[in-house]
Enzyme design. Structure first.
Site, mmCIF file in Angstrom:
data_model
loop_
_atom_site.group_PDB
_atom_site.id
_atom_site.type_symbol
_atom_site.label_atom_id
_atom_site.label_comp_id
_atom_site.label_asym_id
_atom_site.label_seq_id
_atom_site.Cartn_x
_atom_site.Cartn_y
_atom_site.Cartn_z
ATOM 1 N N PRO A 1 0.714 -1.030 0.403
ATOM 2 C CA PRO A 1 -0.143 -0.071 0.171
ATOM 3 C C PRO A 1 1.003 1.253 0.271
ATOM 4 C CG PRO A 1 0.537 -0.969 2.337
ATOM 5 C CD PRO A 1 0.859 -1.649 1.439
ATOM 6 N N THR A 2 1.785 1.972 -0.028
ATOM 7 C CA THR A 2 2.952 2.470 0.229
ATOM 8 C C THR A 2 3.273 3.513 -0.759
ATOM 9 O OG1 THR A 2 5.219 1.644 0.160
ATOM 10 C CG2 THR A 2 4.039 1.506 2.495
ATOM 11 N N CYS A 3 3.831 4.096 -0.716
ATOM 12 C CA CYS A 3 3.869 5.215 -2.330
ATOM 13 C C CYS A 3 5.446 5.019 -2.439
ATOM 14 C CB CYS A 3 3.681 6.523 -1.629
ATOM 15 S SG CYS A 3 2.149 6.673 -1.239
ATOM 16 N N ASP A 4 5.731 4.012 -2.770
ATOM 17 C CA ASP A 4 7.199 3.380 -2.991
ATOM 18 C C ASP A 4 7.146 2.581 -4.005
ATOM 19 O OD1 ASP A 4 10.193 2.426 -3.436
ATOM 20 O OD2 ASP A 4 10.750 3.212 -1.945
ATOM 21 N N ASN B 1 5.148 6.041 5.353
ATOM 22 C CA ASN B 1 3.127 6.525 5.728
ATOM 23 C C ASN B 1 2.601 6.992 5.985
ATOM 24 O OD1 ASN B 1 3.874 5.366 1.909
ATOM 25 N ND2 ASN B 1 3.907 7.198 2.214
#
Ligand SMILES: *Cc1c(COP(=O)(O)O)cnc(C)c1O
Length: 377
Positions: A323-326, A367
């Site tokens: 789910p993270t923005c990486d 995040n």
């Protein structure tokens, strides 16, 4: 595998967010299986695999010893009820002041793999037992640990000779055949190397007494793995072949094999989408990914079994991501993961075999996601 106790816990408690649930009954069964398969070896549980206090307390009560990598892990093992005599400082990379602290705590068993480390131990932990780690090729392991730790056997002879000269007790040789090792002959190759170190030092009048055969014992993910009994037999034959009737004391350090199959992560499908109208793979995003505890999916090395509410129906290959923005937070893409066509947003899935190397690999707050919660039941 999700045991009935784990399923009942999840059904009754309905914990919010991703979490790991570990069944202590399975840890107990694993410990007893190791004891039975390797009756002459001392078991040093590798604390890093899962340092939950309940797990350490259970293992301490069953008689386990502990392999630790830092002062904090030593303290966890002691707090769980192990005496210092049952704890080894098995990391080959230690600050001298940590060696001194371990010595103050009563630790007398240290790993080394070079002369420089021996000198630290001689200064900060005089008279202690040391074992030297030899390199292995990691061949056959799904999560190899080669290169970083250990030295070639010829150098181990120099290291242990130096240890003895500095007043330490040159106790033995260690190796780790690589984690999730399914090739039974890996121990044979490493034991052959160990026996050569024993023989070379014997010629100089230094008698080594111990072989630390490390971890590497696998847990079942998607494919069957040999049972503990098969490992026990292969190791015993290799010891006989290389040491004849002078089999030394032995230690094993299971981590994954002790706790991997005892834990299940509950996760939720956050999003399912495609990148274009004619995209033939669906992207499935879970509420846990590489930064939430599934770091061992790096290079897609460890492939966890995933149970969904729709198993049995038609499946299609999916890219599975966290789910993270990486953009590194993708679990399986090179080899897409088959998931049911009817899987939908909001479904709960169980990621099995996640008792080892998950909680401690979770990031603190990337995040804003909290570290993986864990329940030990
Ligand atoms: C990580 C580690 C272990 C445990 O390895 P597994 O493959 O999880 O059994 C054992 N010994 C040492 C020195 C380790 O670093």
């Amino acid at each position: 595998m999700a045991t009935q106790r784990i399923l009942d816990f999840l059904a009754n408690r309905r914990p919010n967010g991703p979490c790991l649930v570990v069944d202590l009954d399975v840890v107990r069964e694993n410990y007893q299986a190791f004891e039975k398969a390797l009756p002459d070896s001392r078991i040093f549980y590798a604390v890093k695999a899962n340092p939950a206090p309940e797990i350490l307390r259970l293992l301490a009560s069953l008689g386990s010893s502990f392999d630790t990598a830092s002062v904090a892990e030593i303290e966890m093992a002691l707090d769980a009820g192990a005496t210092a005599e049952r704890v080894s400082f098995g990391n080959t990379i230690k600050k001298e002041r940590d060696v001194a602290r371990a010595y103050d705590l009563g630790i007398r068993l240290f790993a080394v793999d070079c002369i420089e480390e021996v000198e630290k131990i001689a200064r900060a932990a005089p008279g202690s037992r040391v074992f030297c780690r030899v390199l292995t090729d990691g061949e056959g392991a799904e999560w190899p640990l080669s290169r970083k730790f250990g030295c070639v056997p010829a150098m181990a002879v120099d290291v242990l000779r130096h240890a003895q000269a500095l007043g330490l007790d040159a106790y033995g040789v260690s190796f780790h055949v690589g984690s999730q090792q399914t090739d039974l002959s890996a121990w044979d190759r490493a034991l052959a190397d160990a026996s050569r170190v024993f023989a070379a030092l014997a010629e100089e009048g230094i008698t080594l007494r111990m072989v630390n055969m490390g971890g590497g014992f696998p847990t079942r993910y998607l494919r069957d793995v040999p049972a503990a009994q098969a490992y026990g037999q292969a190791i015993f034959s290799a010891l006989r072949a290389h040491f004849g009737n002078r089999i030394p004391e032995t230690i094993v350090e299971p981590g994954r094999g002790m706790v991997g199959n005892a834990g299940v992560i509950k996760s939720e499908v956050v999003l399912i989408s495609k990148k274009s109208d004619n995209d033939n793979v669906r992207w499935v995003y879970l509420d846990i990914g590489k930064f939430g505890g599934l770091a061992e999916t790096m290079d897609e090395a460890i492939r966890y079994p995933i149970v969904t509410p729709h198993d049995g129906g038609a499946t299609e290959p999916c890219v599975l991501a966290g789910p993270t923005c990486d953009s590194a937070d993708v679990l399986y893409e090179k080899t897409p993961y088959p998931l049911p066509l009817s899987l939908t947003i909001g479904d709960e899935v169980l990621i099995e075999g996640t008792g080892a190397y998950t909680t401690t690999y979770a990031s603190v707050a990337f995040n804003g996601f909290e570290p993986l919660r864990s329940y030990v039941i």
